[in-house]
Motif scaffolding. Sequence first.
Motif, PDB file in Angstrom:
ATOM      1  N   ARG A 166       0.836  -1.195   0.000  1.00  0.00           N
ATOM      2  CA  ARG A 166       0.000   0.000   0.000  1.00  0.00           C
ATOM      3  C   ARG A 166       0.877   1.254   0.000  1.00  0.00           C
ATOM      4  O   ARG A 166       0.619   2.216  -0.737  1.00  0.00           O
ATOM      5  CB  ARG A 166      -0.929  -0.001   1.213  1.00  0.00           C
ATOM      6  CG  ARG A 166      -1.857   1.201   1.295  1.00  0.00           C
ATOM      7  CD  ARG A 166      -2.728   1.118   2.539  1.00  0.00           C
ATOM      8  NE  ARG A 166      -3.665   0.016   2.461  1.00  0.00           N
ATOM      9  CZ  ARG A 166      -4.872   0.086   1.893  1.00  0.00           C
ATOM     10  NH1 ARG A 166      -5.260   1.237   1.342  1.00  0.00           N
ATOM     11  NH2 ARG A 166      -5.674  -0.949   1.868  1.00  0.00           N
ATOM     12  N   GLU A 170       1.178   4.024  -3.051  1.00  0.00           N
ATOM     13  CA  GLU A 170       0.931   5.446  -2.808  1.00  0.00           C
ATOM     14  C   GLU A 170       2.131   6.291  -3.231  1.00  0.00           C
ATOM     15  O   GLU A 170       1.971   7.389  -3.787  1.00  0.00           O
ATOM     16  CB  GLU A 170       0.611   5.667  -1.334  1.00  0.00           C
ATOM     17  CG  GLU A 170      -0.747   5.150  -0.901  1.00  0.00           C
ATOM     18  CD  GLU A 170      -1.892   5.902  -1.576  1.00  0.00           C
ATOM     19  OE1 GLU A 170      -1.859   7.149  -1.606  1.00  0.00           O
ATOM     20  OE2 GLU A 170      -2.792   5.236  -2.113  1.00  0.00           O
ATOM     21  N   THR A 199      -5.421  -6.990  -0.043  1.00  0.00           N
ATOM     22  CA  THR A 199      -5.518  -6.223   1.198  1.00  0.00           C
ATOM     23  C   THR A 199      -4.976  -4.808   1.021  1.00  0.00           C
ATOM     24  O   THR A 199      -5.443  -3.863   1.666  1.00  0.00           O
ATOM     25  CB  THR A 199      -4.753  -6.943   2.329  1.00  0.00           C
ATOM     26  OG1 THR A 199      -5.277  -8.262   2.481  1.00  0.00           O
ATOM     27  CG2 THR A 199      -4.883  -6.200   3.651  1.00  0.00           C
ATOM     28  N   ALA A 200      -4.004  -4.656   0.117  1.00  0.00           N
ATOM     29  CA  ALA A 200      -3.383  -3.350  -0.122  1.00  0.00           C
ATOM     30  C   ALA A 200      -4.196  -2.473  -1.072  1.00  0.00           C
ATOM     31  O   ALA A 200      -3.746  -1.378  -1.428  1.00  0.00           O
ATOM     32  CB  ALA A 200      -1.978  -3.543  -0.676  1.00  0.00           C
ATOM     33  N   GLY A 201      -5.368  -2.922  -1.480  1.00  0.00           N
ATOM     34  CA  GLY A 201      -6.230  -2.096  -2.314  1.00  0.00           C
ATOM     35  C   GLY A 201      -6.154  -2.369  -3.801  1.00  0.00           C
ATOM     36  O   GLY A 201      -6.741  -1.642  -4.596  1.00  0.00           O
ATOM     37  N   ARG A 203      -7.115  -4.656  -7.095  1.00  0.00           N
ATOM     38  CA  ARG A 203      -8.227  -5.513  -7.495  1.00  0.00           C
ATOM     39  C   ARG A 203      -7.715  -6.597  -8.436  1.00  0.00           C
ATOM     40  O   ARG A 203      -6.772  -6.377  -9.199  1.00  0.00           O
ATOM     41  CB  ARG A 203      -9.333  -4.705  -8.170  1.00  0.00           C
ATOM     42  CG  ARG A 203      -8.899  -3.961  -9.424  1.00  0.00           C
ATOM     43  CD  ARG A 203     -10.025  -3.133 -10.007  1.00  0.00           C
ATOM     44  NE  ARG A 203      -9.565  -2.267 -11.086  1.00  0.00           N
ATOM     45  CZ  ARG A 203      -9.464  -2.613 -12.353  1.00  0.00           C
ATOM     46  NH1 ARG A 203      -9.784  -3.856 -12.722  1.00  0.00           N
ATOM     47  NH2 ARG A 203      -9.037  -1.775 -13.271  1.00  0.00           N
ATOM     48  N   ARG A 220      -4.216  -1.401  -9.156  1.00  0.00           N
ATOM     49  CA  ARG A 220      -4.659  -0.374  -8.198  1.00  0.00           C
ATOM     50  C   ARG A 220      -4.810   0.927  -8.974  1.00  0.00           C
ATOM     51  O   ARG A 220      -3.843   1.455  -9.509  1.00  0.00           O
ATOM     52  CB  ARG A 220      -3.658  -0.213  -7.055  1.00  0.00           C
ATOM     53  CG  ARG A 220      -4.213   0.514  -5.830  1.00  0.00           C
ATOM     54  CD  ARG A 220      -3.181   0.475  -4.704  1.00  0.00           C
ATOM     55  NE  ARG A 220      -3.736   0.807  -3.414  1.00  0.00           N
ATOM     56  CZ  ARG A 220      -3.838   2.042  -2.921  1.00  0.00           C
ATOM     57  NH1 ARG A 220      -3.428   3.076  -3.639  1.00  0.00           N
ATOM     58  NH2 ARG A 220      -4.339   2.245  -1.717  1.00  0.00           N
ATOM     59  N   ARG A 225      -8.387   5.959  -5.683  1.00  0.00           N
ATOM     60  CA  ARG A 225      -7.435   6.111  -4.576  1.00  0.00           C
ATOM     61  C   ARG A 225      -8.103   6.615  -3.308  1.00  0.00           C
ATOM     62  O   ARG A 225      -7.803   6.147  -2.203  1.00  0.00           O
ATOM     63  CB  ARG A 225      -6.348   7.083  -5.013  1.00  0.00           C
ATOM     64  CG  ARG A 225      -5.170   7.209  -4.096  1.00  0.00           C
ATOM     65  CD  ARG A 225      -4.188   8.208  -4.671  1.00  0.00           C
ATOM     66  NE  ARG A 225      -2.974   8.278  -3.890  1.00  0.00           N
ATOM     67  CZ  ARG A 225      -1.991   9.156  -4.117  1.00  0.00           C
ATOM     68  NH1 ARG A 225      -2.115  10.028  -5.125  1.00  0.00           N
ATOM     69  NH2 ARG A 225      -0.924   9.174  -3.365  1.00  0.00           N
ATOM     70  N   HIS A 226      -9.021   7.544  -3.435  1.00  0.00           N
ATOM     71  CA  HIS A 226      -9.664   8.140  -2.265  1.00  0.00           C
ATOM     72  C   HIS A 226     -10.590   7.171  -1.543  1.00  0.00           C
ATOM     73  O   HIS A 226     -11.020   7.435  -0.413  1.00  0.00           O
ATOM     74  CB  HIS A 226     -10.452   9.385  -2.678  1.00  0.00           C
ATOM     75  CG  HIS A 226     -11.603   9.096  -3.611  1.00  0.00           C
ATOM     76  ND1 HIS A 226     -11.417   8.679  -4.917  1.00  0.00           N
ATOM     77  CD2 HIS A 226     -12.955   9.142  -3.410  1.00  0.00           C
ATOM     78  CE1 HIS A 226     -12.603   8.495  -5.488  1.00  0.00           C
ATOM     79  NE2 HIS A 226     -13.542   8.758  -4.607  1.00  0.00           N
ATOM     80  N   LEU A 228      -9.723   3.868  -1.056  1.00  0.00           N
ATOM     81  CA  LEU A 228      -8.963   2.711  -0.587  1.00  0.00           C
ATOM     82  C   LEU A 228      -8.278   2.998   0.742  1.00  0.00           C
ATOM     83  O   LEU A 228      -7.928   4.137   1.026  1.00  0.00           O
ATOM     84  CB  LEU A 228      -7.916   2.323  -1.653  1.00  0.00           C
ATOM     85  CG  LEU A 228      -8.520   1.937  -3.012  1.00  0.00           C
ATOM     86  CD1 LEU A 228      -7.428   1.739  -4.037  1.00  0.00           C
ATOM     87  CD2 LEU A 228      -9.371   0.672  -2.876  1.00  0.00           C
TER      88      LEU A 228
END
Length: 228
Positions: A166, A170, A199-201, A203, A220, A225-226, A228
């Motif tokens: 994650r 970012e 788990t880290a966002g 798909r 991702r 982003r907003h 996750l």
Amino acid sequence: MTTADAGPEDTLDLKLPPEVLALFAEDPAVRPAPPAALDDLLDGVADWSPADTSAGTFRLVPIDLDRDLPIVTHWMNDPTVAEFWELDGPPAIAEKHLRAQLDGDGRSVPCLGVLDDTPMSYWEVYRADLDPVARYYPARPHDTGIHLLIGGVSDRARGLGATLLRAVAEQILDHRPACARVVAEPDLRNTPSVAAFLTAGFRFSAELELPGKRAALMIRDRAFRHLL
């Protein structure tokens, strides 16, 4: 989480035809500019700011062969890592893999993952749109990929991988404004890895038949982003 093909040395090579090269040579006005710094394809990974995570301060440090080859070789010879990376053996094997990236044009940057000043993981941040994997999925310009291994056994199976994935996703979106998607292609058999990406966002987008493995295409999106 190995690369889709033999390695970064097999990335897509775009060549100009001889007549265009001759034009550049004849007319200084249309001569191409000097090549940019190698890291520019990934917007200066070495200068990315550290990430504050629940596990500590994390940063990516580009590999220095003289300094880092022993620890990377050690990790590659861990049986769990070797099953998926297939780079176990003497240091020369890991060195060849690393050097192919370090001597390339900067489309793949190998890094140590350093958590609170302790090297504990190996990463490859790469331009997926310029990598052989782009032949196997509908790549978009500036898609940026991640390969990851956690070095120490004590750092595995406790959620750390997802935390760091994650954080790095970012970082990519923060420092690469042209990148709309962070992608990965872990081996489908590597269920802990796939679970960490989810788990880290990321798909799950598709199953890919890549040379040497069947992979899960994980994406991702900047657009979400907003959420996750």
